[in-house]
Design an enzyme around this catalytic site. Structure first.
Site, short mmCIF file in Angstrom:
data_model
loop_
_atom_site.label_atom_id
_atom_site.label_comp_id
_atom_site.label_asym_id
_atom_site.label_seq_id
_atom_site.Cartn_x
_atom_site.Cartn_y
_atom_site.Cartn_z
N ARG A 162 1.19 -1.34 -0.36
CA ARG A 162 0.07 0.03 0.15
C ARG A 162 0.63 1.41 0.21
O ARG A 162 1.03 2.19 0.48
CB ARG A 162 -0.92 -0.14 1.22
N SER A 227 -11.25 0.42 3.39
CA SER A 227 -10.48 -0.33 4.76
C SER A 227 -10.14 0.64 5.25
O SER A 227 -8.80 1.75 4.62
CB SER A 227 -9.42 -1.45 4.25
N GLU A 305 -5.34 3.97 6.13
CA GLU A 305 -4.75 3.80 4.88
C GLU A 305 -5.73 4.52 4.26
O GLU A 305 -4.98 4.93 3.23
CB GLU A 305 -5.39 2.34 4.45
#
Length: 312
Positions: A162, A227, A305
């Site tokens: 990520r 998320s 995130e």
């Protein structure tokens, strides 16, 4: 180039919250983009490149800067043959994944359910079901702060979980480079025992299986930003291999917990949803509460995130 003033950002984010952007610009060419960036510099305003707004929380106060969304020439996909594709930053990731799938190429087909754009996917190295966008990326073309076109090899992009090199910030918190397009080299999924049509059908079946899992386990019918917290490198002392944030959030008894209109999803604990009338502050406060509760109970530090934009 289209320029709007005081554009409500709740119209442009999947959370359906957020105050106005001082300027909202739709850039359809590199020249448009350069003009928009110049406008930001001349007015001494920060800028933010917006994809589909599916991983973003904008402050209720809005954003005192220039939000730039890409369109036009940035929405094109080029099939260069033998599994090589070039896609613009504004191309929906699902559209690109399906275009490659229909040609019998695998590697990103399971990402078709991710609702963002290619540029956003490259920026955060989006992934799902064992695939990541950076794995088959060979080159990313960007526009740097000086207005120069830059070509970065995959190794220069520093793809990780990520993350990518593009998450670094420039002066005043602005993005140092704007992603224009990316090139990929995918592998044919065709085997000796099946026809090209059978290969496509098999890949489509794998995609549909992923889509079914997503629908069954994620609150897709409620405004959310995917998320909330990143998967962790390690878990708690009692369960060091547990790396799913949702596990800890659920074990902390937080499923269904609400602050204002923001709620920890009852379907998937790592999703915060707008259950109706939520503000950006509600969502931020709830994510802070979840972080604190998990840290207190398990000694685990969750990391968001979701990208935050504006002053909170």
């Amino acid at each position: 180039m289209q320029i709007l003033e005081n554009e409500p950002m709740n119209k442009h984010t999947s959370f359906k919250v957020g105050g106005p952007a001082r300027f909202f610009v739709k850039a359809e060419s590199v020249d448009d983009l350069k003009e928009a960036l110049a406008m930001a510099r001349e007015n001494r305003l920060p800028h933010f490149i917006l994809g589909n707004g599916t991983n973003l929380l904008v402050s209720d106060k809005g954003y005192e800067g220039v939000v730039i969304t890409l369109a036009g020439e940035f929405s094109e996909i080029a099939d260069m043959g033998k599994g090589a594709f070039k896609a613009g930053a504004a191309v929906p990731l699902g559209r690109f994944a399906r275009a490659a799938l229909k040609q019998g190429y695998a590697g990103i087909h399971k990402l078709a359910g991710i609702p963002g754009t290619l540029g956003g996917a490259i920026y955060m190295n989006a992934g799902a079901y064992g695939q990541e966008i950076g794995t088959h990326c060979t080159q990313v073309v960007t526009l740097d702060e000086a207005g120069n076109i830059r070509e970065r090899s995959a190794s220069e992009c520093a793809f990780g979980y990520r993350q990518s090199i593009f998450q670094k910030s420039g002066a005043g918190g602005a993005q140092a480079e704007t992603i224009l397009s990316a090139t990929f080299q995918l592998e044919s999924a065709n085997t000796a025992c099946e026809s090209p049509e059978q290969t496509v059908a098999r890949l489509e079946a794998e995609l549909q299986e992923c889509m079914a899992k997503r629908k069954a386990t994620q609150p897709l019918n409620m405004p959310n930003a995917g998320s909330t917290f990143k998967r962790m490198e390690r878990g708690s002392a009692d369960m060091p291999q547990q790396v799913a944030p949702g596990y800890y959030i659920e074990q902390a008894g937080l499923k269904g917990y609400r602050i204002g209109g923001a709620e920890v999803s009852t379907l998937h604990a790592n999703f915060i949803v707008n259950a109706g009338g939520a503000t950006a502050k509600d969502i931020l406060d709830l994510s802070d509460y979840v972080k604190a509760a998990v840290a207190k109970k398990f000694g685990v530090e969750l990391q968001r995130e979701i990208i935050m934009l504006g002053e909170f």
